[in-house]
Scaffold this motif. Structure first.
Motif, PDB file in Angstrom:
ATOM      1  N   GLY A 194       2.238   5.747   5.274  1.00  0.00           N
ATOM      2  CA  GLY A 194       2.606   6.295   6.565  1.00  0.00           C
ATOM      3  C   GLY A 194       1.893   7.581   6.938  1.00  0.00           C
ATOM      4  N   LEU A 195       1.620   8.449   5.967  1.00  0.00           N
ATOM      5  CA  LEU A 195       0.960   9.717   6.255  1.00  0.00           C
ATOM      6  C   LEU A 195      -0.479   9.531   6.715  1.00  0.00           C
ATOM      7  N   LEU A 196      -1.038   8.335   6.534  1.00  0.00           N
ATOM      8  CA  LEU A 196      -2.445   8.095   6.862  1.00  0.00           C
ATOM      9  C   LEU A 196      -2.633   7.036   7.951  1.00  0.00           C
ATOM     10  N   GLU A 197      -1.551   6.564   8.543  1.00  0.00           N
ATOM     11  CA  GLU A 197      -1.643   5.479   9.508  1.00  0.00           C
ATOM     12  C   GLU A 197      -2.005   5.957  10.914  1.00  0.00           C
ATOM     13  N   THR A 198      -2.715   5.114  11.650  1.00  0.00           N
ATOM     14  CA  THR A 198      -2.909   5.346  13.082  1.00  0.00           C
ATOM     15  C   THR A 198      -1.686   4.783  13.810  1.00  0.00           C
ATOM     16  N   GLU A 199      -1.529   5.167  15.061  1.00  0.00           N
ATOM     17  CA  GLU A 199      -0.379   4.700  15.839  1.00  0.00           C
ATOM     18  C   GLU A 199      -0.394   3.184  15.994  1.00  0.00           C
ATOM     19  N   ASP A 200      -1.548   2.614  16.315  1.00  0.00           N
ATOM     20  CA  ASP A 200      -1.626   1.167  16.533  1.00  0.00           C
ATOM     21  C   ASP A 200      -1.403   0.387  15.239  1.00  0.00           C
ATOM     22  N   TYR A 201      -1.967   0.888  14.143  1.00  0.00           N
ATOM     23  CA  TYR A 201      -1.776   0.229  12.848  1.00  0.00           C
ATOM     24  C   TYR A 201      -0.303   0.259  12.458  1.00  0.00           C
ATOM     25  N   ALA A 202       0.337   1.423  12.615  1.00  0.00           N
ATOM     26  CA  ALA A 202       1.748   1.561  12.258  1.00  0.00           C
ATOM     27  C   ALA A 202       2.601   0.583  13.058  1.00  0.00           C
ATOM     28  N   GLY A 203       2.336   0.483  14.367  1.00  0.00           N
ATOM     29  CA  GLY A 203       3.106  -0.425  15.197  1.00  0.00           C
ATOM     30  C   GLY A 203       2.926  -1.876  14.783  1.00  0.00           C
ATOM     31  N   ALA A 204       1.680  -2.258  14.510  1.00  0.00           N
ATOM     32  CA  ALA A 204       1.401  -3.641  14.105  1.00  0.00           C
ATOM     33  C   ALA A 204       2.049  -3.962  12.765  1.00  0.00           C
ATOM     34  N   MET A 205       1.989  -3.035  11.832  1.00  0.00           N
ATOM     35  CA  MET A 205       2.558  -3.255  10.511  1.00  0.00           C
ATOM     36  C   MET A 205       4.079  -3.389  10.578  1.00  0.00           C
ATOM     37  N   VAL A 217       0.549  19.768   2.324  1.00  0.00           N
ATOM     38  CA  VAL A 217       0.806  19.084   1.068  1.00  0.00           C
ATOM     39  C   VAL A 217      -0.523  18.574   0.502  1.00  0.00           C
ATOM     40  N   ASP A 218      -0.648  18.564  -0.821  1.00  0.00           N
ATOM     41  CA  ASP A 218      -1.808  17.954  -1.479  1.00  0.00           C
ATOM     42  C   ASP A 218      -1.509  16.473  -1.667  1.00  0.00           C
ATOM     43  N   LEU A 219      -2.338  15.636  -1.085  1.00  0.00           N
ATOM     44  CA  LEU A 219      -2.096  14.190  -1.115  1.00  0.00           C
ATOM     45  C   LEU A 219      -3.215  13.477  -1.861  1.00  0.00           C
ATOM     46  N   TRP A 220      -2.838  12.692  -2.855  1.00  0.00           N
ATOM     47  CA  TRP A 220      -3.798  11.878  -3.617  1.00  0.00           C
ATOM     48  C   TRP A 220      -3.302  10.438  -3.556  1.00  0.00           C
ATOM     49  N   VAL A 221      -4.072   9.584  -2.911  1.00  0.00           N
ATOM     50  CA  VAL A 221      -3.664   8.198  -2.715  1.00  0.00           C
ATOM     51  C   VAL A 221      -4.701   7.256  -3.313  1.00  0.00           C
ATOM     52  N   VAL A 222      -4.216   6.275  -4.058  1.00  0.00           N
ATOM     53  CA  VAL A 222      -5.055   5.181  -4.533  1.00  0.00           C
ATOM     54  C   VAL A 222      -4.621   3.922  -3.794  1.00  0.00           C
ATOM     55  N   LEU A 223      -5.555   3.321  -3.064  1.00  0.00           N
ATOM     56  CA  LEU A 223      -5.283   2.105  -2.310  1.00  0.00           C
ATOM     57  C   LEU A 223      -5.883   0.909  -3.030  1.00  0.00           C
ATOM     58  N   ASP A 224      -5.081  -0.126  -3.226  1.00  0.00           N
ATOM     59  CA  ASP A 224      -5.647  -1.372  -3.712  1.00  0.00           C
ATOM     60  C   ASP A 224      -6.638  -1.877  -2.668  1.00  0.00           C
ATOM     61  N   GLU A 225      -7.692  -2.548  -3.098  1.00  0.00           N
ATOM     62  CA  GLU A 225      -8.702  -3.021  -2.159  1.00  0.00           C
ATOM     63  C   GLU A 225      -8.111  -3.957  -1.110  1.00  0.00           C
ATOM     64  N   ALA A 226      -6.989  -4.601  -1.414  1.00  0.00           N
ATOM     65  CA  ALA A 226      -6.336  -5.479  -0.448  1.00  0.00           C
ATOM     66  C   ALA A 226      -5.930  -4.721   0.812  1.00  0.00           C
ATOM     67  N   ALA A 258       0.287   8.797  -4.762  1.00  0.00           N
ATOM     68  CA  ALA A 258       0.806   7.500  -4.355  1.00  0.00           C
ATOM     69  C   ALA A 258      -0.160   6.376  -4.682  1.00  0.00           C
ATOM     70  N   TYR A 259       0.405   5.241  -5.053  1.00  0.00           N
ATOM     71  CA  TYR A 259      -0.372   4.016  -5.229  1.00  0.00           C
ATOM     72  C   TYR A 259       0.198   2.986  -4.273  1.00  0.00           C
ATOM     73  N   GLU A 260      -0.662   2.378  -3.467  1.00  0.00           N
ATOM     74  CA  GLU A 260      -0.214   1.414  -2.471  1.00  0.00           C
ATOM     75  C   GLU A 260      -0.979   0.110  -2.624  1.00  0.00           C
ATOM     76  N   GLN A 261      -0.246  -1.002  -2.654  1.00  0.00           N
ATOM     77  CA  GLN A 261      -0.854  -2.317  -2.871  1.00  0.00           C
ATOM     78  C   GLN A 261      -1.159  -3.082  -1.595  1.00  0.00           C
ATOM     79  N   GLN A 262      -0.360  -2.864  -0.527  1.00  0.00           N
ATOM     80  CA  GLN A 262      -0.446  -3.749   0.627  1.00  0.00           C
ATOM     81  C   GLN A 262      -0.832  -3.074   1.939  1.00  0.00           C
ATOM     82  N   VAL A 263      -0.317  -1.878   2.201  1.00  0.00           N
ATOM     83  CA  VAL A 263      -0.532  -1.244   3.502  1.00  0.00           C
ATOM     84  C   VAL A 263      -0.967   0.208   3.339  1.00  0.00           C
ATOM     85  N   VAL A 264      -1.551   0.746   4.387  1.00  0.00           N
ATOM     86  CA  VAL A 264      -1.910   2.160   4.408  1.00  0.00           C
ATOM     87  C   VAL A 264      -0.610   2.980   4.423  1.00  0.00           C
TER      88      VAL A 264
END
Length: 293
Positions: A119-130, A163-172, A111-117
């Motif tokens: 879902g598989l890597l989110e904390t409960e509080d982060y997910a709620g805020a997002m 599952v094998d997960l490979w994520v690239v996060l934009d620095e944003a 996965a490549y994500e530009q804006q947010v973490v």
């Protein structure tokens, strides 16, 4: 058959096999529809996995193709299993079940994500805020329901056959304090912890890279253990998302992901950078009175 196989992936495999049997028999979709006394579009949707075929549909189609015996019985059984509901079914009003079904059956996810973490890597509080920020029209209960679903999906990373997960996060993603300072710091620490799992690889694509291969947007590539299950690309947007399955589309996105991860900081350096940000957040660097604060 793998215990992790979802109804969604069973439906896709069944459809692909029915299409193969029809083409081998040299019969057109229109001819099948005429014998089944249904529309050609129904046959087409069964073959693409967009419609669930009943065991009777499958038996009748195979009879037309001259497929009998054990092979027919196995495909009819797959049709029965494909009608079972996935664990996410109670949440169908708040989540795209098709994506969750594919995610649950995947052997690997890139996965490549530009804006947010993701879902598989989110904390409960982060997910709620997002979710609250992205969907201001949601009621508190709708937000809580979405958060529960996201946290439930995370078991894919720690189950017996993860599952094998490979994520690239934009620095944003790691630079924007979603939920405020404390919530974001906890989220960054969580990323560091999850990255310690042997099946999780995490990279940061820094701002200094400039323009890059993933400029067109966020996407996820799901790959499956069975050779008969082709990859799927899910390109997410504000109205849901788009599933891409054509071979040229898959090759394009695999090519893009390879270029993105090659441009990104190496995994060990990425984790060190995230850990540093948890202690010295980037959003704290801007001086008081800055026009961006």
């Amino acid at each position: 058959m793998s215990e992790r196989r979802s109804p969604t992936i069973r439906r896709r495999r069944l459809g692909a096999e029915l299409r193969r049997q029809r083409e081998t028999a040299g019969i057109t979709i229109e001819a099948v529809a005429e014998q089944l006394e249904c529309s050609a579009s129904k046959v087409s949707r069964i073959e693409t996995g967009h419609t669930t075929a009943t065991p009777r549909d499958v038996r009748d189609m195979l009879r037309i193709y001259g497929v009998v015996g054990a092979e027919s019985d196995e495909l009819v059984q797959i049709a029965r299993e494909a009608r079972q509901k996935g664990w996410w079914h109670p949440y169908s009003t708040v989540l795209v079940g098709a994506y969750v079904g594919l995610e649950a059956a995947a052997g690997s996810i890139r996965a490549y994500e530009q804006q947010v973490v993701p879902g598989l890597l989110e904390t409960e509080d982060y997910a709620g805020a997002m979710i609250r920020a992205a969907r201001p029209d949601f009621t508190p209960e709708q937000v809580r329901q979405r958060v529960r679903v996201r946290l439930g999906r995370q078991s894919l990373l720690t189950q017996d056959d993860p599952v094998d997960l490979w994520v690239v996060l934009d620095e944003a993603v790691v630079s924007r304090p979603v939920g405020g300072d404390e919530v974001m710091r906890d989220q960054l620490k969580h990323l560091v912890e999850v990255a310690e799992l042997p099946n999780v690889t995490l990279q940061i694509l820094p701002f200094t890279v400039g323009a890059h291969a993933g400029m067109d947007g966020t996407f996820t590539i799901l790959s499956f253990p069975e050779p008969g299950d082709p990859d799927v690309v899910y390109a997410e947007n504000a109205t849901g998302g788009l599933f891409l399955e054509k071979s040229d589309e898959l090759q394009k996105y695999s090519f893009i992901f390879d270029h993105i991860r090659a441009a990104a900081i190496r995994p060990e350096e990425s984790i060190a950078h995230i850990a540093k940000l948890a202690e010295e957040p980037m959003w704290k660097w801007r001086p008081t009175g800055s026009p961006w604060t």
